[in-house]
Design a protein around this motif. Structure first.
Motif, PDB file in Angstrom:
ATOM      1  N   LEU A  95       0.830  -1.205   0.000  1.00  0.00           N
ATOM      2  CA  LEU A  95       0.000   0.000   0.000  1.00  0.00           C
ATOM      3  C   LEU A  95       0.870   1.262   0.000  1.00  0.00           C
ATOM      4  O   LEU A  95       0.542   2.258  -0.663  1.00  0.00           O
ATOM      5  CB  LEU A  95      -0.939  -0.001   1.213  1.00  0.00           C
ATOM      6  CG  LEU A  95      -2.059  -1.049   1.195  1.00  0.00           C
ATOM      7  CD1 LEU A  95      -2.789  -1.065   2.537  1.00  0.00           C
ATOM      8  CD2 LEU A  95      -3.050  -0.767   0.063  1.00  0.00           C
ATOM      9  N   GLY A  96       1.979   1.216   0.738  1.00  0.00           N
ATOM     10  CA  GLY A  96       2.893   2.350   0.765  1.00  0.00           C
ATOM     11  C   GLY A  96       3.476   2.648  -0.605  1.00  0.00           C
ATOM     12  O   GLY A  96       3.555   3.824  -1.031  1.00  0.00           O
ATOM     13  N   GLN A  97       3.871   1.597  -1.341  1.00  0.00           N
ATOM     14  CA  GLN A  97       4.411   1.799  -2.693  1.00  0.00           C
ATOM     15  C   GLN A  97       3.344   2.366  -3.633  1.00  0.00           C
ATOM     16  O   GLN A  97       3.629   3.217  -4.478  1.00  0.00           O
ATOM     17  CB  GLN A  97       4.936   0.470  -3.257  1.00  0.00           C
ATOM     18  CG  GLN A  97       6.059  -0.174  -2.449  1.00  0.00           C
ATOM     19  CD  GLN A  97       7.395   0.537  -2.603  1.00  0.00           C
ATOM     20  OE1 GLN A  97       7.480   1.685  -3.064  1.00  0.00           O
ATOM     21  NE2 GLN A  97       8.470  -0.128  -2.202  1.00  0.00           N
ATOM     22  N   PHE A  98       2.101   1.910  -3.467  1.00  0.00           N
ATOM     23  CA  PHE A  98       1.029   2.422  -4.332  1.00  0.00           C
ATOM     24  C   PHE A  98       0.712   3.883  -4.015  1.00  0.00           C
ATOM     25  O   PHE A  98       0.356   4.656  -4.921  1.00  0.00           O
ATOM     26  CB  PHE A  98      -0.214   1.547  -4.211  1.00  0.00           C
ATOM     27  CG  PHE A  98      -0.022   0.160  -4.764  1.00  0.00           C
ATOM     28  CD1 PHE A  98       0.666  -0.048  -5.952  1.00  0.00           C
ATOM     29  CD2 PHE A  98      -0.499  -0.944  -4.083  1.00  0.00           C
ATOM     30  CE1 PHE A  98       0.869  -1.320  -6.463  1.00  0.00           C
ATOM     31  CE2 PHE A  98      -0.306  -2.229  -4.581  1.00  0.00           C
ATOM     32  CZ  PHE A  98       0.383  -2.414  -5.778  1.00  0.00           C
ATOM     33  N   LEU A  99       0.842   4.289  -2.740  1.00  0.00           N
ATOM     34  CA  LEU A  99       0.677   5.708  -2.415  1.00  0.00           C
ATOM     35  C   LEU A  99       1.774   6.544  -3.073  1.00  0.00           C
ATOM     36  O   LEU A  99       1.519   7.666  -3.535  1.00  0.00           O
ATOM     37  CB  LEU A  99       0.690   5.913  -0.895  1.00  0.00           C
ATOM     38  CG  LEU A  99      -0.589   5.555  -0.128  1.00  0.00           C
ATOM     39  CD1 LEU A  99      -0.451   5.947   1.343  1.00  0.00           C
ATOM     40  CD2 LEU A  99      -1.819   6.237  -0.733  1.00  0.00           C
ATOM     41  N   LEU A 100       3.002   6.011  -3.122  1.00  0.00           N
ATOM     42  CA  LEU A 100       4.079   6.716  -3.820  1.00  0.00           C
ATOM     43  C   LEU A 100       3.777   6.796  -5.321  1.00  0.00           C
ATOM     44  O   LEU A 100       4.109   7.792  -5.976  1.00  0.00           O
ATOM     45  CB  LEU A 100       5.413   6.012  -3.571  1.00  0.00           C
ATOM     46  CG  LEU A 100       5.969   6.127  -2.152  1.00  0.00           C
ATOM     47  CD1 LEU A 100       7.234   5.291  -2.000  1.00  0.00           C
ATOM     48  CD2 LEU A 100       6.272   7.585  -1.776  1.00  0.00           C
ATOM     49  N   PHE A 101       3.170   5.747  -5.873  1.00  0.00           N
ATOM     50  CA  PHE A 101       2.750   5.774  -7.276  1.00  0.00           C
ATOM     51  C   PHE A 101       1.765   6.926  -7.512  1.00  0.00           C
ATOM     52  O   PHE A 101       1.895   7.696  -8.474  1.00  0.00           O
ATOM     53  CB  PHE A 101       2.121   4.431  -7.649  1.00  0.00           C
ATOM     54  CG  PHE A 101       1.307   4.466  -8.920  1.00  0.00           C
ATOM     55  CD1 PHE A 101       1.926   4.509 -10.158  1.00  0.00           C
ATOM     56  CD2 PHE A 101      -0.091   4.473  -8.871  1.00  0.00           C
ATOM     57  CE1 PHE A 101       1.177   4.552 -11.330  1.00  0.00           C
ATOM     58  CE2 PHE A 101      -0.839   4.517 -10.027  1.00  0.00           C
ATOM     59  CZ  PHE A 101      -0.212   4.551 -11.273  1.00  0.00           C
ATOM     60  N   PHE A 102       0.765   7.063  -6.634  1.00  0.00           N
ATOM     61  CA  PHE A 102      -0.215   8.151  -6.778  1.00  0.00           C
ATOM     62  C   PHE A 102       0.449   9.505  -6.551  1.00  0.00           C
ATOM     63  O   PHE A 102       0.100  10.497  -7.195  1.00  0.00           O
ATOM     64  CB  PHE A 102      -1.381   7.941  -5.815  1.00  0.00           C
ATOM     65  CG  PHE A 102      -2.268   6.788  -6.185  1.00  0.00           C
ATOM     66  CD1 PHE A 102      -2.900   6.751  -7.425  1.00  0.00           C
ATOM     67  CD2 PHE A 102      -2.465   5.741  -5.305  1.00  0.00           C
ATOM     68  CE1 PHE A 102      -3.715   5.679  -7.787  1.00  0.00           C
ATOM     69  CE2 PHE A 102      -3.281   4.660  -5.652  1.00  0.00           C
ATOM     70  CZ  PHE A 102      -3.905   4.627  -6.890  1.00  0.00           C
ATOM     71  N   SER A 103       1.426   9.539  -5.620  1.00  0.00           N
ATOM     72  CA  SER A 103       2.167  10.782  -5.389  1.00  0.00           C
ATOM     73  C   SER A 103       2.885  11.222  -6.659  1.00  0.00           C
ATOM     74  O   SER A 103       2.796  12.386  -7.076  1.00  0.00           O
ATOM     75  CB  SER A 103       3.174  10.583  -4.253  1.00  0.00           C
ATOM     76  OG  SER A 103       4.035  11.703  -4.124  1.00  0.00           O
ATOM     77  N   ALA A 104       3.575  10.282  -7.297  1.00  0.00           N
ATOM     78  CA  ALA A 104       4.312  10.601  -8.527  1.00  0.00           C
ATOM     79  C   ALA A 104       3.367  10.929  -9.669  1.00  0.00           C
ATOM     80  O   ALA A 104       3.697  11.716 -10.562  1.00  0.00           O
ATOM     81  CB  ALA A 104       5.221   9.432  -8.904  1.00  0.00           C
ATOM     82  N   SER A 105       2.165  10.352  -9.653  1.00  0.00           N
ATOM     83  CA  SER A 105       1.173  10.652 -10.699  1.00  0.00           C
ATOM     84  C   SER A 105       0.698  12.096 -10.612  1.00  0.00           C
ATOM     85  O   SER A 105       0.313  12.704 -11.622  1.00  0.00           O
ATOM     86  CB  SER A 105      -0.033   9.707 -10.574  1.00  0.00           C
ATOM     87  OG  SER A 105       0.361   8.357 -10.719  1.00  0.00           O
ATOM     88  N   MET A 106       0.711  12.666  -9.389  1.00  0.00           N
ATOM     89  CA  MET A 106       0.235  14.030  -9.178  1.00  0.00           C
ATOM     90  C   MET A 106       1.359  15.056  -9.141  1.00  0.00           C
ATOM     91  O   MET A 106       1.096  16.263  -9.169  1.00  0.00           O
ATOM     92  CB  MET A 106      -0.549  14.105  -7.866  1.00  0.00           C
ATOM     93  CG  MET A 106      -1.759  13.182  -7.809  1.00  0.00           C
ATOM     94  SD  MET A 106      -2.628  13.286  -6.226  1.00  0.00           S
ATOM     95  CE  MET A 106      -3.281  14.957  -6.323  1.00  0.00           C
ATOM     96  N   ALA A 107       2.619  14.590  -9.093  1.00  0.00           N
ATOM     97  CA  ALA A 107       3.739  15.502  -8.859  1.00  0.00           C
ATOM     98  C   ALA A 107       3.930  16.517  -9.981  1.00  0.00           C
ATOM     99  O   ALA A 107       4.402  17.627  -9.754  1.00  0.00           O
ATOM    100  CB  ALA A 107       5.031  14.694  -8.659  1.00  0.00           C
ATOM    101  N   GLY A 108       3.567  16.128 -11.205  1.00  0.00           N
ATOM    102  CA  GLY A 108       3.755  17.048 -12.328  1.00  0.00           C
ATOM    103  C   GLY A 108       2.638  18.061 -12.472  1.00  0.00           C
ATOM    104  O   GLY A 108       2.724  18.961 -13.300  1.00  0.00           O
ATOM    105  N   GLY A 109       1.576  17.948 -11.658  1.00  0.00           N
ATOM    106  CA  GLY A 109       0.441  18.852 -11.764  1.00  0.00           C
ATOM    107  C   GLY A 109       0.567  20.077 -10.875  1.00  0.00           C
ATOM    108  O   GLY A 109       1.629  20.372 -10.320  1.00  0.00           O
TER     109      GLY A 109
END
Length: 514
Positions: A95-109
């Motif tokens: 779950l922690g890795q998937f939260l980092l995935f969502f974090s990186a998905s939003m980082a460019g916005g």
């Protein structure tokens, strides 16, 4: 009857459960080191955090990763058992890795704040998940075998190879995806790796993770209140010791946080590292010989802190060096900077059998240096690695310096690790009274936690040529990479020399244990 026949067969080799735990740990380490390979680059390139802040976050994260196994081990011993703890820990890490995935998905916005919040959430789950997973899977390896089984040492060697095989593959996959495609895919692949680990463990544990009598391991809590082998007292802290421990940590934390102005995580890690050994060494049931041997462990912990402070630059400042100051072109293509984090694991796989055979050969000749001598050599190799890269950083061409310098550093550091880390784990096991072995191993990990936290602090001093001012350390202006790396030469070289000079005294305090 069938269980009995199976046990006879396994005596010829290793239990199948070992390979289940090997595969489980392989993919868990793939997940951990895959995330670590790109974490610093993600913070500085996508979240646009400065290197000093990113380094301190990295140090707090890796430090806390070695702190929470105390909690995870306690919960398994008292309440959950090994299996449930491993599964819960693995689920939290996925779950922690998937939260980092969502974090990186939003980082460019536009909403960078949400990306940072998701990153903190992911790190929190990874820290606690590792605490439940790490101590329990290692414990189960030994439980596969009868007491005093000669195959145990070989089993842990095989298990250690699984750790490093996963650590080797992770930067190649997650690093490539993170740097060449998108950081989010690097984190997602780390999360998928953790799910593979969980599936392997869940599907095979009932059939293969069994003791020599065919009984399933780690199903319930360990019976910590049974009489210990030495017949002196129950394993674990007494209520009085627990009160002293908690009170001491609160006191030291307050002094460091409000008095010295350290950050909250550093104050917690340092506080636990300072208080934990004191509580054990003051136990009234200890004999004079037991106290002497425990003092050896506690004194060497000081040197272990310096070792990991320097060694763990691999995921911090040395990643900056690989990214910005190293020419990574091979056959016309540029290698991702994160690939360098595979070098240590590859060298371990190559060198571990050689160094292990060397110790066996020396022992047969009647030459068997005690642990502190070997560990002082480990620190010396650490110093040589930094001296090597310091020479390579004196005059860096515009295209970057040769990869030879980082490769040579990782080669020398791997030798140092093999001289210090496994020797230290074995030393703790040999010198600690049976009733304190698990607790002392946890306290030994506190030294590694402190070293990791300090690694982040030291990485924050990495000189940035784009900035007009230079960091200072102990009155030294760090105006170049040569000066920066020479500070690590000074730390590790001085630690090696001091430990070597103390070896004869420490050997006497070990009272015949090698």
């Amino acid at each position: 009857m069938s269980n009995s026949n199976e046990n006879v067969v396994t005596q010829k080799g290793h239990p199948k459960g070992l390979y289940v735990l090997f595969a489980t740990e392989f993919w868990e380490r793939f997940s951990y080191y895959g995330m670590r390979a790109i974490f610093m680059l993600y913070m500085t390139k996508m979240l646009l955090l400065d290197k000093a802040l990113a380094s301190n976050i990295y140090g707090s994260y890796t430090g806390l990763v070695y702190l929470t196994p105390l909690i995870g081990g306690y919960m398994a011993d008292r309440y959950w058992g090994n299996r449930k703890s491993i599964f819960i820990g693995g689920l939290l890490m996925a779950l922690g890795q998937f939260l980092l995935f969502f974090s990186a998905s939003m980082a460019g916005g536009a909403d960078k704040g949400a990306a940072i919040s998701l990153m903190w959430g992911g790190l929190t789950l990874l820290i606690f998940g590792n605490g439940f997973f790490k101590p329990n899977i290692s414990t189960m390896v030994g439980q596969l075998y009868p007491d005093n089984d000669s195959r145990k040492d070989a089993a842990y060697t095989i298990f250690y190879m699984g750790i490093n095989a996963g650590a080797f593959l992770a930067p190649l996959v997650c690093g490539y995806l993170g740097e060449n495609v998108d950081f989010k895919w690097g984190f997602l692949s780390a999360g998928v790796g953790m799910l593979i680990s969980l599936v392997i463990f869940y599907m095979t544990k009932d059939k293969y993770v069994i003791d020599p009598m065919g009984r399933q391991l780690g199903v319930g809590p360990n019976k910590m209140n049974d009489a210990p082998a030495d017949g002196k007292k129950d394993a674990g802290f007494s209520k009085q010791q627990l009160t002293i421990l908690i009170g001491g940590i609160v006191t030291v934390f307050s002094l460091l946080f409000w008095g010295a102005g350290l950050d909250v995580w550093g104050s917690l890690i340092y506080g636990m590292t300072l208080v934990g050994p004191f509580v054990i060494i003051t136990d009234p049931t200890l004999t004079k010989v037991e106290k002497d041997r425990l003092w050896v462990i506690i004194l060497i912990m000081i040197f272990v802190v310096f070792f990991w402070m320097c060694f763990e630059q691999a995921g911090a400042s040395l990643t900056f060096f690989a990214d910005a100051q190293t020419d990574r072109h091979i056959f016309g293509k540029e290698m991702p900077a994160s690939y360098f984090q595979s070098f240590n694991a590859a060298f371990i796989v190559l060198l571990a059998p050689i160094i292990s055979a060397m110790w066996v050969g020396l022992a047969k000749k009647g030459i068997n240096p005690v642990a502190p001598y070997k560990q002082s050599l480990g620190l010396a190799f650490l110093a040589l690695g930094y001296l090597f890269i310091a020479m390579g950083s004196k005059n860096i061409p515009a295209a970057g310096t040769s990869m030879v310098w980082l490769t040579g550093l990782y080669f020398l550091h791997t030798i140092g690790e093999l001289f210090l880390s496994p020797i230290g784990l074995s030393m703790v096991n040999k010198l600690t009274p049976g009733r304190f072995t698990s607790l002392m191993m946890g306290i030994w990990f506190l030294a590694i936690a402190t070293g990791n936290k300090l690694a982040g602090t030291m990485s924050s001093l990495y000189p940035d040529p784009a900035l007009p001012t230079h960091p200072h350390f102990l009155g030294i202006e760090i105006d170049s990479l040569y000066t920066y790396f020479m500070i690590f030469v000074g730390f590790s070289g001085a630690a090696a020399a001091i430990l070597f000079l103390l070896c004869r005294k420490l050997q006497k305090m070990m009272h015949g244990v090698h």
